[in-house]
Design an enzyme around this catalytic site. Structure first.
Site, short mmCIF file in Angstrom:
data_model
loop_
_atom_site.label_atom_id
_atom_site.label_comp_id
_atom_site.label_asym_id
_atom_site.label_seq_id
_atom_site.Cartn_x
_atom_site.Cartn_y
_atom_site.Cartn_z
N ARG A 138 23.93 25.49 -14.90
CA ARG A 138 23.02 24.60 -14.19
C ARG A 138 23.85 23.63 -13.36
O ARG A 138 24.64 22.86 -13.91
CB ARG A 138 22.13 23.83 -15.18
CG ARG A 138 21.28 22.82 -14.49
CD ARG A 138 20.25 22.14 -15.38
NE ARG A 138 19.56 21.18 -14.55
CZ ARG A 138 19.54 19.86 -14.72
NH1 ARG A 138 20.12 19.32 -15.78
NH2 ARG A 138 18.93 19.08 -13.87
N HIS A 178 19.36 16.22 -7.60
CA HIS A 178 19.94 15.44 -8.69
C HIS A 178 20.40 14.10 -8.09
O HIS A 178 21.57 13.76 -8.13
CB HIS A 178 21.07 16.22 -9.37
CG HIS A 178 21.37 15.78 -10.77
ND1 HIS A 178 21.36 16.64 -11.84
CD2 HIS A 178 21.72 14.58 -11.28
CE1 HIS A 178 21.69 15.98 -12.95
NE2 HIS A 178 21.92 14.73 -12.63
N GLU A 223 15.25 14.64 -13.75
CA GLU A 223 14.93 13.31 -14.27
C GLU A 223 14.30 12.38 -13.23
O GLU A 223 14.90 11.35 -12.86
CB GLU A 223 16.19 12.65 -14.86
CG GLU A 223 16.81 13.46 -15.96
CD GLU A 223 17.88 12.70 -16.75
OE1 GLU A 223 18.28 11.60 -16.33
OE2 GLU A 223 18.31 13.20 -17.80
N ASN A 247 15.79 17.10 -20.77
CA ASN A 247 17.10 16.48 -20.96
C ASN A 247 16.96 15.48 -22.10
O ASN A 247 16.12 14.59 -22.05
CB ASN A 247 17.52 15.71 -19.70
CG ASN A 247 17.79 16.63 -18.52
OD1 ASN A 247 17.68 17.86 -18.62
ND2 ASN A 247 18.15 16.06 -17.39
N TYR A 283 19.05 12.90 -24.93
CA TYR A 283 20.28 12.26 -25.40
C TYR A 283 20.08 11.41 -26.66
O TYR A 283 20.92 11.39 -27.53
CB TYR A 283 20.89 11.39 -24.29
CG TYR A 283 21.46 12.23 -23.18
CD1 TYR A 283 22.75 12.74 -23.25
CD2 TYR A 283 20.69 12.58 -22.08
CE1 TYR A 283 23.26 13.56 -22.25
CE2 TYR A 283 21.19 13.40 -21.07
CZ TYR A 283 22.48 13.89 -21.17
OH TYR A 283 23.00 14.70 -20.20
N GLU A 329 19.78 19.49 -20.46
CA GLU A 329 20.96 18.64 -20.69
C GLU A 329 20.92 18.11 -22.11
O GLU A 329 19.86 17.72 -22.60
CB GLU A 329 20.97 17.39 -19.77
CG GLU A 329 21.35 17.65 -18.35
CD GLU A 329 21.35 16.37 -17.51
OE1 GLU A 329 21.59 15.27 -18.07
OE2 GLU A 329 21.11 16.48 -16.31
#
Ligand code: FCB
Length: 445
Positions: free
Chosen positions: A72, A116, A161, A294, A296, A355
């Site tokens: 990606r 992005h 995002e 994504n 985290y 991600e």
């Protein structure tokens, strides 16, 4: 995990490419932002970044060694259309053309993202994502690039995002274009979403057997205590951070509680929010082939801090156990829970973790090797969390580790290292870390 599970790595154009003035590339909002004194913590810029624009063959070789199925990456709009619209810059297209051919030769499926965060500066000068014109420009860009690469690339991600692009860029001011205005942020968020819908339709038209998705970030957080006030703050935070994007993408429009809250706080006017035009919500909510997530971290939310997330650890400071160097708590179980929630509430046909990764600054030791056990632990726990979700019936079809390389972490410059491969930011030298070997073995299994 499903039979055809895709293991991959992810990067983005501005964070790795460099070569910002080469072959006709136009200026982007991130060039402007990083060159504005005080915007980036260590003064770093993407002028060279990881020099991937020149070292891409070495990077493809690293991925081949890693054994990934997918890569990606993002396409820099300003390499393709330097002014954002108008004439196509063939030299810019050629870069991605060569990259894609090399990936296919290596048996690696390309997963390009169209946006992005690196908006051409010329469009910003005309109002950027606050302007409806940028939606049309994005559709033009999607058309130009998919006409040229769609013969070899079938999977496309429209946006990365949009929450970050809209709110960190236009409300917190910590990302380009650096604004701090609620109206600007909400308008930008809407235009990003409409442009996702428009681009998805264009891609479907241009690319045979296309698979189209969007990569949404998420913060599946929880109330700090069991007080009613914290529960309310958590509900609001979830609306601000997650539902404002997930709901419309899955055809439900903006969440009513949040529209009311924004109205009460004077962030939008009475009646239908002024930025919504007839047909927009249908366009945004048109079915997608897969959802990118994504992930985290997950955070406790307290009343009184409803739209901020202050993790309280400054970059570079030694982090306690249980945190990454971003100051983010390590919370893999929340990923399983969030995937189950997304499956239950939104039911996407397919999900990719687009991600997931951790910032730890471990570099080469005396032997020249990089022992980043903390990253291995983080990745192993999160891959297990994904497997747990898959076992419970969530249709997860892939996992992309962020990131292949230590790269430019936006306004945190080079202070954060997320790579499986360590990069010497003075020379560009690459050193695969222990986590690279761990991931290679995990993929092989
Ligand atoms: C995500 C971004 C990515 C990278 C990671 C750490 O929000 O999409 O570019 O900065 O965080």
């Amino acid at each position: 995990m499903r039979d055809e599970f895709t293991w991959g790595v992810a990067t983005s154009a501005y964070q790795i490419e460099g070569g910002v003035a080469e072959d006709g590339r136009g200026e982007t909002i991130w060039d402007r932002f990083t060159h504005t004194p005080g915007r980036v913590i260590d003064g770093a810029t993407g002028d060279v970044a990881c020099d991937h624009y020149h070292r891409w063959e070495e990077d493809v070789a690293l991925m081949r060694e890693l054994g990934v199925d997918g890569y990606r990456f993002s396409i820099a709009w300003a390499r393709v259309l330097p002014e954002g619209t108008g004439d196509v810059n063939q030299a810019g297209v050629d870069f991605y053309d060569r990259l894609i051919d090399a990936l296919l030769d290596a048996g690696i499926t390309p997963y390009p993202t169209l946006y992005h965060w690196d908006l051409p500066q010329a469009l910003e000068d005309g109002g950027g994502w606050r302007s409806r014109d940028t939606v049309g420009a994005f559709a033009e860009y999607a058309d130009a690039i998919t006409k040229r690469l769609g013969d070899r690339v079938s999977t496309w991600i429209t946006h990365n995002e949009p929450w970050v692009a809209a709110f960190v860029g236009h409300l917190e001011g910590a990302h380009a274009p650096g604004l701090t205005d609620w109206g600007a942020a909400l308008t930008a968020a809407h235009h990003l979403l409409v442009s996702h819908g428009e681009a998805a339709a264009v891609i479907r038209q241009n690319v045979p057997n296309s698979r189209v998705g969007i990569a949404l970030d998420c913060r599946p957080s929880y109330p700090a205590t069991d007080s009613a006030a914290d529960a309310g703050a958590h509900r609001h935070f979830d609306g601000f951070r997650n539902r404002w994007f997930f709901d419309p993408v899955f055809g439900r429009g903006y969440p009513d509680d949040m529209v009311a809250a924004y109205r009460d706080r004077g962030r939008i006017g009475p009646g239908t929010p002024e930025f919504i035009q007839p047909g927009d919500m249908d366009l945004i909510g048109a079915p997608i082939d897969f959802l990118g997530i994504n992930y985290y971290t997950s955070l406790p939310i307290s009343a009184g801090a409803d739209e901020t997330e202050d993790t309280g650890i400054m970059p570079g400071v030694t982090v306690p156990d249980g945190f990454t160097e971003m100051g983010w708590p390590i919370t893999p179980a929340a990923l399983t829970g969030f995937l189950q929630r997304v499956h239950r509430e939104y039911d996407p046909p397919s999900i990719f973790i687009t991600e997931n990764g951790a910032s730890f600054s471990d570099g080469p030791g005396p032997e020249g090797t990089v022992d980043d056990q903390r990253r291995i632990d983080y990745l192993a726990a999160h891959v297990a969390a994904v497997a747990a979700a898959a076992e419970s019936g969530v249709p997860v079809d892939g996992y992309f580790a962020w990131s292949l390389l230590d790269n430019l972490e936006w306004s945190l410059g080079f202070t954060q290292r997320f790579g499986l491969v360590w990069v010497d930011h003075d020379t560009g030298r690459r050193v695969p870390k222990a986590s690279f070997d761990w991931y290679r073995e995990r993929i092989a299994r």
